[in-house]
Enzyme design. Structure first.
Site, mmCIF file in Angstrom:
data_model
loop_
_atom_site.group_PDB
_atom_site.id
_atom_site.type_symbol
_atom_site.label_atom_id
_atom_site.label_comp_id
_atom_site.label_asym_id
_atom_site.label_seq_id
_atom_site.Cartn_x
_atom_site.Cartn_y
_atom_site.Cartn_z
ATOM 1 N N HIS A 228 -42.957 32.191 -47.876
ATOM 2 C CA HIS A 228 -42.765 31.675 -46.522
ATOM 3 C C HIS A 228 -44.147 31.321 -45.970
ATOM 4 O O HIS A 228 -45.080 32.128 -46.045
ATOM 5 C CB HIS A 228 -42.067 32.759 -45.699
ATOM 6 C CG HIS A 228 -42.233 32.658 -44.220
ATOM 7 N ND1 HIS A 228 -41.828 31.566 -43.505
ATOM 8 C CD2 HIS A 228 -42.730 33.540 -43.307
ATOM 9 C CE1 HIS A 228 -42.076 31.769 -42.219
ATOM 10 N NE2 HIS A 228 -42.634 32.956 -42.084
ATOM 11 N N TYR A 262 -42.030 29.327 -35.729
ATOM 12 C CA TYR A 262 -42.331 30.345 -34.733
ATOM 13 C C TYR A 262 -43.845 30.418 -34.557
ATOM 14 O O TYR A 262 -44.621 29.966 -35.420
ATOM 15 C CB TYR A 262 -41.743 31.705 -35.114
ATOM 16 C CG TYR A 262 -42.289 32.332 -36.379
ATOM 17 C CD1 TYR A 262 -43.500 33.023 -36.395
ATOM 18 C CD2 TYR A 262 -41.572 32.254 -37.572
ATOM 19 C CE1 TYR A 262 -43.993 33.615 -37.536
ATOM 20 C CE2 TYR A 262 -42.046 32.849 -38.734
ATOM 21 C CZ TYR A 262 -43.250 33.518 -38.715
ATOM 22 O OH TYR A 262 -43.750 34.103 -39.867
ATOM 23 N N ASP A 548 -9.483 51.841 -43.039
ATOM 24 C CA ASP A 548 -8.059 52.152 -42.948
ATOM 25 C C ASP A 548 -7.382 51.658 -44.217
ATOM 26 O O ASP A 548 -7.784 50.663 -44.816
ATOM 27 C CB ASP A 548 -7.421 51.557 -41.694
ATOM 28 C CG ASP A 548 -7.514 50.039 -41.629
ATOM 29 O OD1 ASP A 548 -8.310 49.431 -42.385
ATOM 30 O OD2 ASP A 548 -6.780 49.451 -40.817
#
Length: 825
Positions: A228, A262, A548
């Protein structure tokens, strides 16, 4: 933990941010015999933590991941190292430059409210006030979270390590792990190039080296190291004098997700992270070992400038002050990605005592470490971790090519706007039911889950939708939806429909000890005659609902003992049952899903369809609700169970996979005179919500007990001891502090998707779990967790949906056929 001493010997592999945080959390809980082995130096080890830019944005569509990040913020904000900060709460700012992103930030603001994170939506000018380098003309709005900020990963790691060391832990650098030793299926030691270390518990926190450590323990660690890009500019004149070298930053960390970028300050420079480039997978054999003579940061690969060109242009457009600078330095840093974007946490299914905490970024590091420590010391994490559990994957999802392809796609989509129903497109199809060819002929629209292709509606039913006048819905809820689904739901209520239930997990439990085994692990009474089917729950030690199940007692097993079929929710249930098997071999558990298939045949004409096909009596008197029988439908042997998850008369019809096409064709041909149709998952979800049937993993998790979730009827406290029983003593539906309740929205076209915040008296008080339009009742409905004090019938609430407050009312459930007359006829 089983058969361990009070003070087990723990070896942690890796002294990055996760290993350091875990050592701190474990020693704080009294496990002080902790050794942390690191192949590199301390504490800039050469892994991902060593170069991580440290941005911590808390808000995530996952409640669990948000909780992990929020704990990380709280913990690191309170840490210092030699007077230096470990976390700077400068806030986080995400900006939108497209209408789609602006809508997404509105939705994200709702997610933040659901998970208890304070945030505010800002206009362009307010964004520019917070971050003056922004060109307000490029921005349509933003989301500001004041508690987000910057973590100094190496510093925070060392601060936590020092605390652990003070409590008795030891950290050993330059120890390369060469093997994991075991005996009797349990880990016994860790071998290194400098000797061995006895261990009762080993936790691999090795980051992108995790797959290598896992292989030593015979475990697949399904992550992919990907590079990255991160770059720093030359000094930005507009930042001159704003930040000291010690504090580094004063403006919010910034995301420009429309361009996969960013930003953070480094004094008078700007750091830029980019996901805008092609995926760059890294072969671990090509990564230098962090030892003498090797690069000090083997996880920092050479910068590929060509991959950054567009990112640099987009950055200068958003932040015009960068036009007076250039890229001064950059690198391609290695991070871990997984096939579904979540971390890998938990114990190996093959080797007891070998645990992993991998694919964890700095953002979630302290939260993951806390949950891991709780899991190890107390037996159960206090945060629901089913999304992160190492054992969540089906075998087909562990194929190296699958892990590689999906992990690379997660890199590509890391900042994309992802719809809750949006599947990955490759590799598909992987798993198909025996009915797949028939479904394609009917124009099935498939979505994917756990590798299975699952029809959500059928184009063959388009004509029904035109006649039924199904109401529309908003743009977001209309994605991966068709009005055909509404027509299929109504037709199920009026006629008879065939649903492919094959993807639901099916387990076979056999052996002389099987009854006692299942009785102890579940909450309901299973000691019933052969042919009985029981809805029951799996609990953990704290009374939280792990799953469940529907458990059918089918008769003699293949050898001695009995045979049971368990309808489960996924691979975690198989893992749970397997871990609790008695050592004497008296019980066997086998996954039979792939070799079997199932059609749910439901609707008021279901008996009219099935009875002429068989000599077995399918009348209500002879074949009651929650009963099972072996029968032949035409030439097909089936196990028929009278169950209905949609609230209509009918059966789940199981057969072997080889007979699946014949079963479909037999039912289809016999149903033509009854207007039979195939129906999909979208209709199914609407029908089950009208009946108030819960979906584990969505409506409830291990964070909830049965009485909170409205499932107290499945708990038989008088049946004898069972796992989790002690934790339920004294709890009733009248004493719980929260409840899962049904909401009716005022606007029938306002269909929400789940995870939206619910406001009571203008204050966020809970969140939506499942939602749908109820075609049978002509209303939009949702289920939500709310405080019991605010969850009374007729209470007015509102649901925040893309920034809009949608009025709703809490109502009694179920909304459809509350007396169960349609099922029991």
């Amino acid at each position: 933990m089983d058969a361990l001493t009070v003070q087990p010997k723990v070896v942690i592999v890796g002294a990055g941010i996760v290993g350091c945080a875990l050592s701190d959390e474990l020693t704080a809980r009294g496990w002080t015999d902790v050794t942390v082995l690191e192949q590199g130096p301390l504490f800039a080890t050469g892994g991902s933590s060593s170069h991580a830019p440290g941005l911590v944005f808390q808000t995530n569509s996952s409640k669990t991941m948000t909780e992990f990040a929020s704990y990380t913020v709280r913990k690191y904000a309170a840490l210092t190292l030699d007077g230096q900060w470990c976390f700077r709460q400068v806030g986080g700012l995400e900006v939108a430059t497209t209408a789609q992103r602006l809508a997404e930030l509105n939705r994200k603001h709702g997610l933040a409210a659901s998970w208890g994170v304070a945030g505010a939506l800002l206009d362009p000018e307010q964004c520019a006030v917070l971050h003056p380098l922004l060109d307000a003309g490029q921005v349509l709005g933003g989301l500001h979270v004041p508690t987000d900020g910057l973590a100094k990963a190496v510093r925070a790691g060392e601060a936590q390590a020092r605390r652990a060391i003070e409590r008795g832990a030891r950290f050993l650098p330059h120890h390369t792990v060469t093997g994991i030793e075991s005996a009797g299926g349990r880990v016994t030691a860790v071998a290194t190039d400098r000797g061995g270390f006895p261990a009762d518990v080993v936790v691999s926190c090795a980051g992108f080296w995790g797959p290598k450590i896992g292989r030593m323990a015979g475990l697949t660690v399904p992550l992919v190291p990907l590079a990255h890009q991160y770059a720093r500019t030359t000094p930005v004149p507009a930042l001159a004098g704003h930040n000291s070298e010690a504090l580094e930053a004063s403006k919010p960390i910034l995301r420009h997700q429309d361009r996969d970028l960013y930003y953070r300050e480094h004094g008078d420079r700007i750091g830029i992270g980019s996901y805008a480039h092609r995926p760059l997978p890294v072969d671990l054999d090509d990564v230098a070992h962090p030892s003498a003579g090797a690069p000090s940061m083997p996880s920092m690969l050479p910068f590929t400038a060509a991959d950054f060109e567009q990112a640099w242009a987009d950055s200068q457009e958003l932040l015009p002050a960068l036009a007076r600078t250039k890229v001064e330095e950059g690198f391609n840093g290695i991070f871990s990605f997984t096939a579904d974007g979540f971390p890998l946490m938990g114990e190996s299914p093959q080797l007891r005592g070998f645990w992993v905490a991998e694919a964890v970024w700095v953002t979630h590091s302290a939260g993951v470490a806390k949950a891991m420590a709780e899991w190890l010391v107390e037996g159960t994490p206090r945060t629901d971790v089913h999304e992160c559990d190492l054992n969540r994957f089906e075998p087909v999802q562990l194929a190296p090519s699958y892990v590689h392809q999906r992990s690379c796609q997660n890199f590509v989509e890391v900042y994309d706007i992802i719809h809750p129903l949006q599947p990955m497109e490759e590799p598909r199809p992987l798993r198909v039911s025996p009915f797949h060819a028939r479904q394609r002929e009917l124009g099935a629209y498939f979505l994917e889950a756990a590798g299975w292709e699952r029809p959500h509606w059928y184009e063959a039913n388009a004509g029904l939708a035109e006649v039924a006048s199904i109401p529309g819905r908003g743009a977001w809820a209309s994605r991966y939806w068709s009005p055909i689904a509404g027509a299929e739901a109504l037709a199920t209520r009026e006629r008879v429909a065939m649903y492919d239930m094959t993807p639901l997990k099916r387990l076979e439990v056999t052996g002389p000890g099987s009854l006692a085994f299942l009785q102890y692990l579940t909450t309901n009474q299973l000691d019933k005659p052969v042919g009985s089917v029981t809805y029951t729950l799996l609990l953990d030690e704290t009374g939280g609902v792990r799953s469940d199940l529907t458990v059918a007692r089918l008769g003699p097993g293949h050898g001695s003992g009995e045979r049971w079929q368990v309808g489960a929710n996924g691979n975690l249930d198989l893992d749970w049952l397997t871990r609790h098997l008695p050592d004497d071999g008296s019980v066997q558990v086998r996954d039979i899903t792939a070799g079997t298939c199932c059609i749910g045949l439901w609707g008021p004409r279901a008996r009219d369809l099935v009875q002429p096909l068989t000599e077995t009596d399918f009348s209500h008197q002879a074949f009651g609700y929650f009963k099972a029988k072996q029968a032949y439908l035409g030439n097909v042997p089936v196990t028929a169970m009278r169950l209905s998850y949609v609230g209509e008369l009918g059966w789940e019809l199981y057969t072997t996979a080889d007979c699946g096409p014949k079963l479909w064709d037999t039912l289809w041909a016999a149903g033509q005179s009854l207007d039979v149709l195939a129906a999909g998952r979208s209709a199914f979800n609407s029908l089950r919500l009208e009946k108030g049937y819960r979906s584990w993993g969505t409506d409830l998790t291990a964070e909830h007990n049965p009485f909170e979730a409205g499932l107290g009827f499945a708990v038989r406290m008088d049946k004898g001891d069972f796992l989790g029983r002690q934790a339920l003593l004294g709890i009733t539906e009248e004493t719980v502090s929260r409840r899962l309740v049904c909401l009716l929205l005022d606007d029938p076209q306002a269909v929400v998707m789940g995870k939206e915040p619910v406001y009571v008296d203008g204050v966020p008080a809970g969140y939506v779990t499942s939602a749908a339009y109820g075609y049978s009742i002509g209303a939009s409905l949702a289920y939500a967790w709310l405080p019991r004090a605010a969850a009374g019938p007729a209470t007015r609430v509102s649901v925040e949906y893309f920034g809009e407050q949608l009025p709703a009312t809490i109502t009694e459930e179920p909304l459809f056929d509350p007396k169960m007359a349609r099922i029991r006829r």
